[in-house]
Enzyme design. Structure first.
Site, PDB file in Angstrom:
ATOM      1  N   ASP A  40      -1.534   9.404   9.819  1.00 16.44           N
ATOM      2  CA  ASP A  40      -2.233   8.690   8.752  1.00 16.44           C
ATOM      3  C   ASP A  40      -3.557   8.106   9.261  1.00 16.44           C
ATOM      4  O   ASP A  40      -3.597   7.499  10.328  1.00 16.44           O
ATOM      5  CB  ASP A  40      -1.328   7.557   8.250  1.00 16.44           C
ATOM      6  CG  ASP A  40      -1.950   6.798   7.101  1.00 16.44           C
ATOM      7  OD1 ASP A  40      -2.195   7.409   6.057  1.00 16.44           O
ATOM      8  OD2 ASP A  40      -2.210   5.580   7.257  1.00 16.44           O
ATOM      9  N   ARG A  89       2.617  13.453   9.911  1.00 10.28           N
ATOM     10  CA  ARG A  89       1.322  13.245   9.249  1.00 10.28           C
ATOM     11  C   ARG A  89       0.664  12.047   9.917  1.00 10.28           C
ATOM     12  O   ARG A  89       1.169  10.923   9.833  1.00 10.28           O
ATOM     13  CB  ARG A  89       1.533  12.980   7.763  1.00 10.28           C
ATOM     14  CG  ARG A  89       0.268  12.621   6.990  1.00 10.28           C
ATOM     15  CD  ARG A  89       0.639  12.292   5.554  1.00 10.28           C
ATOM     16  NE  ARG A  89      -0.473  11.962   4.702  1.00 10.28           N
ATOM     17  CZ  ARG A  89      -1.030  10.758   4.568  1.00 10.28           C
ATOM     18  NH1 ARG A  89      -0.602   9.751   5.316  1.00 10.28           N
ATOM     19  NH2 ARG A  89      -2.007  10.567   3.723  1.00 10.28           N
ATOM     20  N   ASP A 124       0.836  -1.199   0.000  1.00 16.33           N
ATOM     21  CA  ASP A 124       0.000   0.000   0.000  1.00 16.33           C
ATOM     22  C   ASP A 124       0.874   1.254   0.000  1.00 16.33           C
ATOM     23  O   ASP A 124       0.658   2.184   0.779  1.00 16.33           O
ATOM     24  CB  ASP A 124      -0.954  -0.025   1.198  1.00 16.33           C
ATOM     25  CG  ASP A 124      -2.029   1.055   1.097  1.00 16.33           C
ATOM     26  OD1 ASP A 124      -2.266   1.563  -0.024  1.00 16.33           O
ATOM     27  OD2 ASP A 124      -2.631   1.389   2.137  1.00 16.33           O
ATOM     28  N   GLU A 178      -4.484  13.565   8.689  1.00 14.91           N
ATOM     29  CA  GLU A 178      -4.974  13.022   7.421  1.00 14.91           C
ATOM     30  C   GLU A 178      -6.366  12.493   7.727  1.00 14.91           C
ATOM     31  O   GLU A 178      -6.544  11.350   8.131  1.00 14.91           O
ATOM     32  CB  GLU A 178      -4.087  11.919   6.865  1.00 14.91           C
ATOM     33  CG  GLU A 178      -4.419  11.614   5.406  1.00 14.91           C
ATOM     34  CD  GLU A 178      -5.006  10.232   5.120  1.00 14.91           C
ATOM     35  OE1 GLU A 178      -5.566  10.039   4.026  1.00 14.91           O
ATOM     36  OE2 GLU A 178      -4.925   9.330   5.976  1.00 14.91           O
ATOM     37  N   ARG A 185      -4.513   3.794  -8.120  1.00  8.44           N
ATOM     38  CA  ARG A 185      -3.917   5.042  -7.620  1.00  8.44           C
ATOM     39  C   ARG A 185      -2.483   5.188  -8.127  1.00  8.44           C
ATOM     40  O   ARG A 185      -1.946   6.291  -8.167  1.00  8.44           O
ATOM     41  CB  ARG A 185      -3.918   5.050  -6.082  1.00  8.44           C
ATOM     42  CG  ARG A 185      -5.293   5.288  -5.473  1.00  8.44           C
ATOM     43  CD  ARG A 185      -5.244   5.227  -3.958  1.00  8.44           C
ATOM     44  NE  ARG A 185      -4.803   3.917  -3.482  1.00  8.44           N
ATOM     45  CZ  ARG A 185      -4.548   3.626  -2.205  1.00  8.44           C
ATOM     46  NH1 ARG A 185      -4.682   4.562  -1.276  1.00  8.44           N
ATOM     47  NH2 ARG A 185      -4.156   2.424  -1.846  1.00  8.44           N
ATOM     48  N   HIS A 191      -2.717   1.154  11.786  1.00  9.50           N
ATOM     49  CA  HIS A 191      -2.491  -0.278  11.534  1.00  9.50           C
ATOM     50  C   HIS A 191      -1.017  -0.557  11.315  1.00  9.50           C
ATOM     51  O   HIS A 191      -0.266   0.316  10.903  1.00  9.50           O
ATOM     52  CB  HIS A 191      -3.277  -0.724  10.298  1.00  9.50           C
ATOM     53  CG  HIS A 191      -3.211   0.271   9.171  1.00  9.50           C
ATOM     54  ND1 HIS A 191      -4.266   1.103   8.857  1.00  9.50           N
ATOM     55  CD2 HIS A 191      -2.223   0.605   8.316  1.00  9.50           C
ATOM     56  CE1 HIS A 191      -3.919   1.884   7.847  1.00  9.50           C
ATOM     57  NE2 HIS A 191      -2.682   1.616   7.489  1.00  9.50           N
TER      58      HIS A 191
END
Ligand code: GLC
Ligand code: GLC
Length: 664
Positions: free
Chosen positions: A299, A297, A156, A341, A536, A199
């Site tokens: 997430d 950041r 990812d 985020e 993406r 996660h």
């Protein structure tokens, strides 16, 4: 005083006393460890009340909560001891500036750039050598996408982390990261990095230990022996990746159980209701800060707390966790800011910046920055419809941010574009929500007749009809479909319109790597096993350094867009009305195609600026009177350096034209 409030204030006194007692005993215990100094203990004293209150709120029912609080304080001391002196010095400077209302991220003119170190320049060292590119573009904050060890194969984009403080050897090592951070700081720039806290990867040491049967680590995740709890959760939880990772749980044979996996099946949700998880992540957060990261950041922050029967997003406890993390970070590394985020409804995003006090009174500290996902989605809506109704109505009614915080404004990032509009507002401006969404999806996937966009649908959900959009800024703006000079010109103007607005409507503007060269979709991902399922990747191009050289050649699209963005950024730096935290007011332009926004500087001595943007591919006009008194009959357009074209009291904007009009 009535008995109830007497009891309440009595309780507060008791609580304060027990907090003070706890602080004293903690402080005296910490005094026997090396590394604490007056600065540390004074910051600890100042934040301890918040720490105890928030920690108890999350973990009050856990036995021996005091023991955890002591471990927490020790982690703070150890990380403070390990913090390099040069970072401590910079903390002190930033603390002072912040106390005067000028936090580093509010420095007028700041800009940001988001890139994959490997796709941009091979690795962290390569990235460091390419810093002159970013300097030339006018970038201050550099956000590097995840560079830590991550899941084998599909990871990812690095968001399945296997080792939170271990840099993936493909990117370099700890020294290359610290060296990069140092060099950024020397150049007056800042480093942003991810804390992927919702996660871990299923091959993180904790997950491996859980699979090997260690109960301690099993409890780091949400693990259920049968479908009862998963079914209860699923009844109310939406799905993030319905096409490729349906559902929110994965059966793991080694555990003989179901594990919560809201994102991919290899991304196991961490169980933050376990205080051990909190302490682990706290140490990681401070470890990142000590490597020189200026902006963390957070997430997927809305997902941090889970409760059956809810969407498991934006729950109050998620906010309490961020508050607690911030209070801790403010003791060890007060110069570090948090970026939320939170790609959720606007009213929910704002709560990560200003969640109100615990009892709803004073503002409490969480994040200082957040992505302006709502503005981003609205800009694309306006470009497709050519109408500014929804953008004006939504942007105009936006909640003001509290002092000391700012938006990060952007047109594109590495993720998809979600169509998160306020349905009531869609109706208010005369559209019907379902068909309107369908139109936008058709438009940006290029299916709508005459559409200039070349994107793809991301995660189409056949049940709900929902989908999001993938594609680069340039391809979505029509550069890929353009067949002649005229269409190319319109596409370039659309890119300039978006980046010009991101630079002037509100917040800190961010460039997504590749956009400065008007990069088109990269379809190569389809033949890369670990990317093929996730479109993406079509808008995460590898930096094309050959194309980059064309920025020096006049007349190329690369030169045109690079210099436009550079121009927006350098001009904005000298305009107080365009500072990230300056005010704004949407004005009525009288044209359904023209957005008119007045920016109001924080100091009344500075000039206001009106941003005028034409979303139509044809010339449009608006009455100068709409700007209000003070702008005169032929205001200066700061972007072109000339007076705006006028005719009979009307200002004229060319196709997709943008002006920054200065008060006389
Ligand atoms: C964030 C990232 C996204 C990733 C997700 C899971 O939203 O931006 O790319 O898929 O988190 O970590
Ligand atoms: C969802 C999540 C967001 C993530 C994105 C990835 O929108 O809310 O956090 O970036 O999915 O596609």
């Amino acid at each position: 005083m009535d008995p109830a409030s007497a009891a309440r204030s009595g309780n507060r006194v008791l609580e304060a006393q027990s907090t003070r007692g706890l602080l004293l005993s903690t402080a005296s215990r910490l005094a026997s460890f090396p590394g604490g100094d007056a600065t540390f203990f004074s910051r600890l004293g100042f934040r301890y009340g918040t720490i105890v209150e928030t920690f108890r709120r999350l973990y009050g029912s856990v036995p021996e909560v005091e023991g955890y609080l002591e471990r927490l304080a020790l982690i703070l001391l150890e990380c403070y001891r390990d913090r390099p002196d040069r970072l401590k010095d910079s903390d002190s400077r930033r603390e002072k500036a912040q106390a005067q209302g000028r936090a580093w991220f509010l420095e007028p003119g700041l800009t940001a750039y988001m890139a994959y170190a490997d796709r941009f320049a091979g690795n962290l060292e390569g990235f460091r050598r390419r810093l002159p590119w970013l300097k030339e573009l006018g970038i201050d904050i550099v956000h590097l996408m995840p560079f830590f060890r991550s899941h084998e194969g599909n990871n990812d984009g690095g968001y399945a982390v296997s080792d939170y403080l271990g840099i993936d050897p493909r990117f370099g090592d700890r020294d290359s990261l610290v060296g990069l951070a140092d060099e950024l700081h020397e150049k007056g720039m800042f480093l942003a990095a991810d804390l992927v806290l919702n996660h871990s990867s299923d091959d993180h040491a904790w997950a491996l230990a859980a699979k090997a049967g260690e109960g301690k680590y099993r409890s780091y995740y949400y693990v259920y022996p049968d479908r009862e709890m998963p079914d209860r959760f699923e009844s109310a939880m939406p799905q993030v990746f319905p096409e490729t990772a349906p559902g929110n749980f994965t059966f793991v044979p080694e555990l003989d159980a179901w594990v919560m996996t809201v994102f991919h099946d290899f991304q196991w949700d961490l169980n933050w209701s376990n205080p051990e998880v909190f302490l682990e992540m706290l140490r990681i957060l401070l470890g990142l800060a000590n490597m020189g990261v200026d902006l963390l950041r957070l997430d997927a922050v809305p997902y941090l707390w889970k409760k059956p029967g809810t969407s498991c997003q934006n729950l109050e406890e998620a906010h309490v966790i961020v508050r607690l993390l911030k209070a801790c970070a403010d003791i060890v590394a007060p110069g570090v800011a948090f970026l939320a985020e939170a790609i959720v409804q606007p009213s929910e995003i704002v709560r990560y910046l200003d969640s109100g006090g615990l009892a709803g009174e004073a503002r409490v500290e969480e994040c200082q920055l957040a992505y302006h996902a709502s503005l981003m989605a609205l800009l694309w809506e306006a470009l497709a419809t050519r109408k500014v109704g929804l953008l004006s109505a939504t942007f105009g009614s936006e909640t003001r941010l509290p002092p000391g915080t700012a938006w990060l404004s952007y047109a594109r990032c590495h993720d998809d574009i979600g169509l998160g509009y306020d349905e009531a507002k869609i109706r208010e401006v005369g559209f019907t929500p379902g068909p309107h969404r369908r139109f936008l999806l058709d438009f940006y996937s290029g299916r709508f007749p005459g559409s200039f966009a070349r994107g793809r649908l991301f995660m189409e959900n056949p049940v709900t009809g929902d989908a999001r959009i993938s594609g680069t800024c340039a391809s979505l703006c029509g550069l890929e479909s353009a067949v002649d000079g005229e269409e190319t010109e319109l596409a370039l103007r659309r890119i300039e319109l978006l980046y010009g607005l991101v630079s002037s409507l509100v917040g800190i503007p961010m460039v997504f790597s590749g956009d400065e060269l008007a990069s088109l979709n990269d379809y190569g991902y389809q033949s890369e096993a670990e990317h093929a399922e996730d479109n993406r990747w079509m808008h995460r191009p590898r930096m094309d350094w050959e194309a980059a050289e064309r920025k020096a050649a006049e007349g190329t699209r690369e030169a045109r867009i690079f210099h436009s963005i550079r121009h927006f950024f350098s001009l904005r730096r000298g305009i107080p009305a365009l500072a990230q935290d300056a005010g704004f007011r949407v004005l009525a332009s009288g044209s359904e195609n023209v957005l008119l926004v007045q920016r109001c500087p924080r100091s009344e001595d500075e000039r206001r600026v009106a941003v005028a943007a034409n979303f139509s591919p044809e010339e449009r006009a608006f009455p100068l009177a709409a700007l209000g008194p003070g702008f005169g009959q032929s205001p200066l357009d700061l972007l072109s350096g000339r007076a705006v074209t006028t005719f009979g009291g009307m200002a004229i904007l060319p196709a997709y034209g943008l002006s920054w009009l200065a008060e006389a």
